[in-house]
Enzyme design. Structure first.
Site, PDB file in Angstrom:
ATOM      1  N   HIS A  86      -4.973  13.825  -8.986  1.00  0.00           N
ATOM      2  CA  HIS A  86      -4.917  12.621  -9.059  1.00  0.00           C
ATOM      3  C   HIS A  86      -4.639  12.303 -10.021  1.00  0.00           C
ATOM      4  CE1 HIS A  86      -8.616  12.248  -6.368  1.00  0.00           C
ATOM      5  NE2 HIS A  86      -8.331  13.510  -6.427  1.00  0.00           N
ATOM      6  N   GLU A  93      -4.806   2.007  -4.329  1.00  0.00           N
ATOM      7  CA  GLU A  93      -3.668   2.566  -4.521  1.00  0.00           C
ATOM      8  C   GLU A  93      -2.779   1.175  -3.580  1.00  0.00           C
ATOM      9  OE1 GLU A  93      -4.175   4.428  -0.124  1.00  0.00           O
ATOM     10  OE2 GLU A  93      -5.394   4.006  -2.627  1.00  0.00           O
ATOM     11  N   ASP A 122       1.234  -1.220   0.267  1.00  0.00           N
ATOM     12  CA  ASP A 122      -0.185  -0.225   0.217  1.00  0.00           C
ATOM     13  C   ASP A 122       1.090   1.033   0.047  1.00  0.00           C
ATOM     14  OD1 ASP A 122      -2.882   1.235   0.408  1.00  0.00           O
ATOM     15  OD2 ASP A 122      -1.511   1.780   2.243  1.00  0.00           O
ATOM     16  N   ASP A 127      -2.778   9.014  -9.768  1.00  0.00           N
ATOM     17  CA  ASP A 127      -2.409   8.006 -11.250  1.00  0.00           C
ATOM     18  C   ASP A 127      -1.105   7.774 -11.388  1.00  0.00           C
ATOM     19  OD1 ASP A 127      -4.778   8.135 -10.934  1.00  0.00           O
ATOM     20  OD2 ASP A 127      -5.172   9.014 -12.705  1.00  0.00           O
ATOM     21  N   ASN A 177      -2.605  12.039  -3.704  1.00  0.00           N
ATOM     22  CA  ASN A 177      -3.413  13.472  -4.212  1.00  0.00           C
ATOM     23  C   ASN A 177      -4.298  14.303  -4.240  1.00  0.00           C
ATOM     24  OD1 ASN A 177      -4.502  11.219  -6.697  1.00  0.00           O
ATOM     25  ND2 ASN A 177      -5.323   9.591  -5.015  1.00  0.00           N
TER      26      ASN A 177
END
Length: 153
Positions: free
Chosen positions: A43, A73, A30, A47, A38
């Site tokens: 975002h 994530e 994670d 990504d 973010n």
């Protein structure tokens, strides 16, 4: 690969490990403080961080390992025919190197880390190997993040 593929592959690898009497490990990875990434950079940058980790893991894991996006994530890794010490060492080395990568952003470049939880297949944990890896991941987060922890019964 996606969540469904990981679950199907894990089921097959568990059958194979029991049949061949070989070790099998399952890891949950994670990205640390991903919401902050973010919120701070947007975002699209988040990504790119996910893609960066995905490519980094693919390059460094063995061909026999299976990597997939578990959700958000979070990534899952199936490590067949691997001992716990070997898995801990390999993923910890990947973790240390990944945090050194500079992630580009308009305002200011940054780096990110990840936490990992690992569980080992035993004769009686087939139905719980994912939860055990998740519990170990929670322990890694609790221990300050940016580390690898293994499930301890």
């Amino acid at each position: 690969y996606n969540h469904t593929y990981i679950l199907e592959t894990l089921d097959k690898e568990i059958d194979k490990a029991y049949r061949m009497e070989t070790p099998l490990l399952f890891a949950m990875i994670d990205i640390d403080h991903f919401k902050l990434v973010n919120d701070t950079y947007g975002h699209p940058v988040g990504d790119r961080v996910i893609c960066s980790l995905s490519m980094f893991l693919k390059q460094r894991l063995r061909k026999t390992d299976t990597l997939g996006r578990y959700g958000g994530e979070e990534f899952a890794v199936i490590l067949p025919n691997t001992t716990l010490p070997d898995a801990e060492k390999a993923i910890d080395e990947i973790r240390a190197r990944f945090q050194q990568i500079i992630q580009p952003a308009d305002e200011k470049d940054f780096s990110v880390s990840f936490s990992c939880g690992i569980s080992q297949l035993t004769p009686d944990n087939r139905e719980h190997i994912i939860e055990q890896a998740d519990e170990a991941l929670y322990k890694a987060k609790e221990d300050g993040r940016n580390c690898v922890r293994s499930y301890k019964a």
